[in-house]
Design an enzyme around this catalytic site. Sequence first.
Site, PDB file in Angstrom:
ATOM      1  N   ASP A 104       7.769 -29.952 -10.114  1.00 31.59           N
ATOM      2  CA  ASP A 104       8.147 -29.720  -8.714  1.00 31.59           C
ATOM      3  C   ASP A 104       7.098 -28.852  -8.012  1.00 31.59           C
ATOM      4  O   ASP A 104       7.212 -28.578  -6.816  1.00 31.59           O
ATOM      5  CB  ASP A 104       9.565 -29.152  -8.584  1.00 31.59           C
ATOM      6  CG  ASP A 104       9.734 -27.804  -9.263  1.00 31.59           C
ATOM      7  OD1 ASP A 104       8.802 -27.352  -9.955  1.00 31.59           O
ATOM      8  OD2 ASP A 104      10.821 -27.202  -9.109  1.00 31.59           O
ATOM      9  N   SER A 105       6.029 -28.479  -8.739  1.00 32.38           N
ATOM     10  CA  SER A 105       4.863 -27.865  -8.093  1.00 32.38           C
ATOM     11  C   SER A 105       4.296 -28.828  -7.056  1.00 32.38           C
ATOM     12  O   SER A 105       3.510 -28.420  -6.195  1.00 32.38           O
ATOM     13  CB  SER A 105       3.785 -27.523  -9.137  1.00 32.38           C
ATOM     14  OG  SER A 105       3.510 -28.638  -9.969  1.00 32.38           O
ATOM     15  N   ASP A 157      10.590 -32.731 -13.505  1.00 30.86           N
ATOM     16  CA  ASP A 157      11.319 -31.506 -13.174  1.00 30.86           C
ATOM     17  C   ASP A 157      12.589 -31.810 -12.408  1.00 30.86           C
ATOM     18  O   ASP A 157      12.571 -32.630 -11.469  1.00 30.86           O
ATOM     19  CB  ASP A 157      10.446 -30.620 -12.259  1.00 30.86           C
ATOM     20  CG  ASP A 157       9.764 -29.506 -13.017  1.00 30.86           C
ATOM     21  OD1 ASP A 157      10.240 -29.131 -14.105  1.00 30.86           O
ATOM     22  OD2 ASP A 157       8.749 -29.002 -12.507  1.00 30.86           O
ATOM     23  N   LYS A 208      13.006 -31.506 -17.110  1.00 27.30           N
ATOM     24  CA  LYS A 208      12.752 -30.081 -17.352  1.00 27.30           C
ATOM     25  C   LYS A 208      13.628 -29.254 -16.411  1.00 27.30           C
ATOM     26  O   LYS A 208      13.759 -29.587 -15.228  1.00 27.30           O
ATOM     27  CB  LYS A 208      11.277 -29.743 -17.138  1.00 27.30           C
ATOM     28  CG  LYS A 208      10.960 -28.246 -17.344  1.00 27.30           C
ATOM     29  CD  LYS A 208       9.480 -27.998 -17.544  1.00 27.30           C
ATOM     30  CE  LYS A 208       8.674 -27.970 -16.293  1.00 27.30           C
ATOM     31  NZ  LYS A 208       9.094 -26.981 -15.281  1.00 27.30           N
ATOM     32  N   GLU A 240      14.682 -25.055 -15.336  1.00 21.21           N
ATOM     33  CA  GLU A 240      14.290 -23.650 -15.392  1.00 21.21           C
ATOM     34  C   GLU A 240      15.516 -22.775 -15.614  1.00 21.21           C
ATOM     35  O   GLU A 240      16.553 -23.000 -15.002  1.00 21.21           O
ATOM     36  CB  GLU A 240      13.623 -23.234 -14.069  1.00 21.21           C
ATOM     37  CG  GLU A 240      12.330 -23.972 -13.784  1.00 21.21           C
ATOM     38  CD  GLU A 240      11.662 -23.507 -12.496  1.00 21.21           C
ATOM     39  OE1 GLU A 240      12.129 -22.532 -11.863  1.00 21.21           O
ATOM     40  OE2 GLU A 240      10.655 -24.131 -12.114  1.00 21.21           O
ATOM     41  N   GLU A 248       6.165 -19.528 -19.114  1.00 26.34           N
ATOM     42  CA  GLU A 248       5.238 -19.320 -17.989  1.00 26.34           C
ATOM     43  C   GLU A 248       5.034 -17.841 -17.715  1.00 26.34           C
ATOM     44  O   GLU A 248       5.995 -17.084 -17.550  1.00 26.34           O
ATOM     45  CB  GLU A 248       5.766 -20.025 -16.726  1.00 26.34           C
ATOM     46  CG  GLU A 248       4.833 -19.794 -15.524  1.00 26.34           C
ATOM     47  CD  GLU A 248       5.002 -20.783 -14.378  1.00 26.34           C
ATOM     48  OE1 GLU A 248       5.764 -21.761 -14.520  1.00 26.34           O
ATOM     49  OE2 GLU A 248       4.354 -20.563 -13.334  1.00 26.34           O
TER      50      GLU A 248
HETATM   51  O1  KIV Z   1       6.228 -27.587 -11.597  1.00 25.88           O
HETATM   52  C1  KIV Z   1       5.346 -27.505 -12.453  1.00 25.88           C
HETATM   53  O2  KIV Z   1       4.236 -28.049 -12.315  1.00 25.88           O
HETATM   54  C2  KIV Z   1       5.646 -26.722 -13.650  1.00 25.88           C
HETATM   55  C3  KIV Z   1       4.513 -26.385 -14.578  1.00 25.88           C
HETATM   56  C4  KIV Z   1       3.556 -25.487 -13.940  1.00 25.88           C
HETATM   57  C5  KIV Z   1       5.007 -25.882 -15.877  1.00 25.88           C
HETATM   58  O3  KIV Z   1       6.760 -26.359 -13.859  1.00 25.88           O
END
Ligand code: KIV
Length: 277
Positions: A43-44, A82, A112, A114, A181
């Site tokens: 989600d970056s 994510d 993924k 968090e 992280e």
């Molecule tokens: O959103 C993302 O790209 C991430 C990575 C930096 C681990 O969670």
Amino acid sequence: MKTLNDFLQMKKGGEKIVMLTAYDYPSALLAQESGVDIVLVGDSLGMVVLGYDSTVPVTMADMIHHSRAARRGAKDTFMITDMPFLSYQISPAQALENAGRLVQEGGCEAVKVEGGEEIAPQVRALVRAGVPVCAHIGLTPQSATALSGYKVQGRTAEAAAKLLKDALALEEAGAFMIVLECIPVQVAELISKRLSIPTIGIGAGVACDGQVLVHHDTLGLFDRFTPKFVKRYETLGAKARDALAAYARDVRDGVFPGPEHTFNMNESEVQRIYGDS
Ligand code: KIV
């Protein structure tokens, strides 16, 4: 395509796991062709692709749209997507519904999430339903405001103990992998030794079982800020700006398109056009 069992064996054999983010067809194709083990549709993308200030505004629709494109580029590479902010924190049922959409509509192999032990019930529900889960602790960008900014986590013995407790709870809930992280190398080493599942570090030092970087950071395509843990392998942003400026100059100077970019008619057809007018 590698499997969950391959990742476990890689940890056992001391073989490092390479993860890289990708958000669309070209970035995923590049990742696959460069031989990475895992593509992460992170989600970056909210920051590096959509231009937001954080990952918080990213939606399920965004993640599905980008996963579908990345899937087309990385057909043979294990892909994790994510789960965006507030798409899983509310309840295990909410997590299940949204993870199902990411797998079925987005085409990823795993999701993924968090958070620490507080989201263990969500992880357990997903794993029970057959959705592999990668966990993510330490600096969790979706809660950067609650953490008072993008800061290194786990710097005291108490904070480190809490991270270890979270990691163990997530492993016990069934996570197959965990991203660490922005935590001290000593804490990442301790967690990596205590867990049977692989740890993937970003700003967590070399003792992790693998590493992940953001595509745009790795290639120098994102200049707004560069965290200490990023290694830039190229400066493509600067090179792209120079190339586009050269294009603009050529157009303005009448140098592009040149004869080699131009189509021609037979002379007799040209005569006919002018003759007819
Ligand atoms: O959103 C993302 O790209 C991430 C990575 C930096 C681990 O969670």
